[in-house]
Motif scaffolding. Structure first.
Motif, PDB file in Angstrom:
ATOM      1  N   CYS A 179      44.649  12.468   7.336  1.00 19.53           N
ATOM      2  CA  CYS A 179      44.292  12.743   6.037  1.00 19.53           C
ATOM      3  C   CYS A 179      45.018  12.563   4.921  1.00 19.53           C
ATOM      4  O   CYS A 179      46.377  12.703   5.155  1.00 19.53           O
ATOM      5  N   CYS A 215      46.498  16.191   3.523  1.00 22.51           N
ATOM      6  CA  CYS A 215      47.486  17.335   4.325  1.00 22.51           C
ATOM      7  C   CYS A 215      47.930  16.651   5.391  1.00 22.51           C
ATOM      8  O   CYS A 215      48.769  17.168   6.177  1.00 22.51           O
ATOM      9  N   CYS A 270      40.884  15.329   6.131  1.00 25.23           N
ATOM     10  CA  CYS A 270      40.043  16.002   7.127  1.00 25.23           C
ATOM     11  C   CYS A 270      38.919  16.957   6.685  1.00 25.23           C
ATOM     12  O   CYS A 270      38.783  16.992   5.583  1.00 25.23           O
ATOM     13  N   CYS A 318      39.909  19.565   4.191  1.00 25.57           N
ATOM     14  CA  CYS A 318      40.337  18.980   2.704  1.00 25.57           C
ATOM     15  C   CYS A 318      38.906  18.384   2.059  1.00 25.57           C
ATOM     16  O   CYS A 318      38.819  18.222   1.181  1.00 25.57           O
TER      17      CYS A 318
HETATM   18 ZN    ZN Z   1      43.514  17.450   5.335  1.00 24.10          ZN
END
Ligand code: ZN
Length: 152
Positions: free
Chosen positions: A3, A6, A25, A28
């Motif tokens: 991601c 994050c 992800c 997110c």
């Molecule tokens: Zn993420």
């Protein structure tokens, strides 16, 4: 592939977040609008691959028949052991030991004898070694696969 926001791995979604297209992800992706799910097989992994390279190594060894070869070559030159020794600047006893297989010459001596007697005192073995070299593929950078498109 992780991601963009994050660094979590797992299911990733190409998502439009704040005018940028990011791969994020599921968690997110809620910050933006999911464009498409990223197929896992498109994932670019850091790969390591084995490269086989061949290396030839030659090993010089004293010919097994050194004793007989020296004797035969010496006799064909009509030289006595003493005469041969004198010509080579060696001791007569050395020639005797060589011809009776009691003394295996060093490579240096073998070369000297070989070049004087015009015989092949040295056998060369070529050994092939397969070296398995593990090469790490160049690590990819995020920039390689993240294409951030700014909307006009
Ligand atoms: Zn993420």
């Amino acid at each position: 592939m992780r991601c963009d926001m994050c660094s979590a791995s797992g299911e990733l979604y190409r998502t439009s977040i704040e005018e940028a297209e990011l791969v994020v992800c599921q968690k997110c992706s809620k910050f933006g609008k999911v464009i498409s799910k990223v197929k896992q097989h498109q994932e670019r992994k850091e790969k390591s691959f084995a490269a086989v390279s061949e290396k030839e190594e030659s090993i010089e060894i004293i010919s097994k028949n050194y004793a007989g070869n020296i004797k035969a070559a010496r006799e064909s030159l009509n030289l006595t052991q003493k005469e041969l020794a004198q010509k080579l600047n060696e001791k007569e006893s050395l020639i005797h030991q060589l011809e009776s297989s009691h003394y295996e010459p060093s490579l240096e001596l073998a070369k000297k004898l070989g070049s004087f007697l015009k015989i092949n005192m040295i056998e060369e073995y070529k050994e092939k070694h397969e070296n398995l070299q593990s090469k790490k593929a160049e690590a990819f950078t995020l920039g390689d696969f993240i294409k951030v498109k700014k909307k006009n």
